[in-house]
Design a protein around this motif. Structure first.
Motif, short mmCIF file in Angstrom:
data_model
loop_
_atom_site.label_atom_id
_atom_site.label_comp_id
_atom_site.label_asym_id
_atom_site.label_seq_id
_atom_site.Cartn_x
_atom_site.Cartn_y
_atom_site.Cartn_z
N LEU A 112 75.32 -55.07 -37.87
CA LEU A 112 74.84 -54.96 -39.24
C LEU A 112 73.83 -53.93 -39.36
N ALA A 113 73.08 -53.54 -38.24
CA ALA A 113 72.22 -52.22 -38.23
C ALA A 113 72.82 -51.09 -38.46
N LEU A 114 73.93 -50.98 -37.67
CA LEU A 114 74.58 -49.63 -37.73
C LEU A 114 75.18 -49.44 -39.13
N THR A 115 75.82 -50.51 -39.71
CA THR A 115 76.13 -50.66 -41.04
C THR A 115 75.20 -50.23 -42.10
N ALA A 116 74.06 -50.77 -41.97
CA ALA A 116 72.96 -50.21 -42.72
C ALA A 116 72.52 -48.90 -42.74
N LEU A 117 72.34 -48.27 -41.44
CA LEU A 117 72.07 -46.96 -41.32
C LEU A 117 73.02 -46.18 -41.78
N TYR A 118 74.51 -46.59 -41.72
CA TYR A 118 75.47 -45.58 -42.35
C TYR A 118 75.29 -45.51 -43.86
N PHE A 119 75.00 -46.70 -44.52
CA PHE A 119 74.75 -46.73 -46.01
C PHE A 119 73.36 -46.26 -46.55
N MET A 120 72.28 -46.09 -45.48
CA MET A 120 71.04 -45.58 -45.98
C MET A 120 70.79 -44.51 -46.58
N ASN A 121 69.83 -44.15 -47.38
CA ASN A 121 69.74 -42.72 -47.98
C ASN A 121 68.49 -42.21 -47.36
N PRO A 122 68.93 -41.43 -46.42
CA PRO A 122 67.80 -40.80 -45.66
C PRO A 122 66.88 -39.87 -46.30
N HIS A 123 67.02 -39.46 -47.54
CA HIS A 123 66.37 -38.61 -48.46
C HIS A 123 65.34 -39.61 -49.40
N GLY A 124 65.58 -40.97 -49.20
CA GLY A 124 65.00 -41.97 -50.07
C GLY A 124 63.31 -42.01 -49.72
N SER A 125 62.77 -42.67 -50.65
CA SER A 125 61.32 -42.87 -50.21
C SER A 125 61.14 -44.58 -50.16
N GLY A 126 61.99 -45.18 -49.52
CA GLY A 126 62.01 -46.58 -49.17
C GLY A 126 60.61 -46.91 -48.37
#
Length: 104
Positions: A19-33
């Motif tokens: 689940l963590a790897l899936t979340a990392l795949y779909f995350m936006n690295p340029h987002g400001s979350g």
């Protein structure tokens, strides 16, 4: 009864890492979350793991240079997480095979 025994024997990491790897795949690295770094929450300006999630994200998308620039240990962390996930899956498979052949 066997289903309950199987669920009790399931290792929580076998759910967490994929689940963590899936979340990392779909995350936006340029987002400001929000940050998941506890040191950042405490106001510590430097963290040895900062950028590791971004590095894994870039690796999962095949961007080696951006991964290295985010964190040099990203490839090592990804290899460790993948190894751990597959090892846990192998153990779970062996345990389920054992339970099928030796009912409780």
């Amino acid at each position: 009864m066997r289903l309950i025994t199987s669920i009790k024997n399931l290792h929580i990491e076998l759910l967490v890492w994929p689940l963590a790897l899936t979340a990392l795949y779909f995350m936006n690295p340029h987002g400001s979350g929000p940050s998941l770094c506890p040191l950042k929450w405490l106001g510590v300006p430097w963290c040895p793991g900062c950028g590791l999630g971004h590095a894994i994200h870039y690796l999962l998308h095949g961007n080696w240079r951006a991964s290295w620039n985010s964190h040099p240990m990203g490839a090592f962390a990804l290899i460790v997480l993948l190894y751990r996930t597959f090892d846990l899956a192998r153990q779970a498979f062996r345990n389920s095979s054992y339970l099928k052949n030796n009912p409780i």
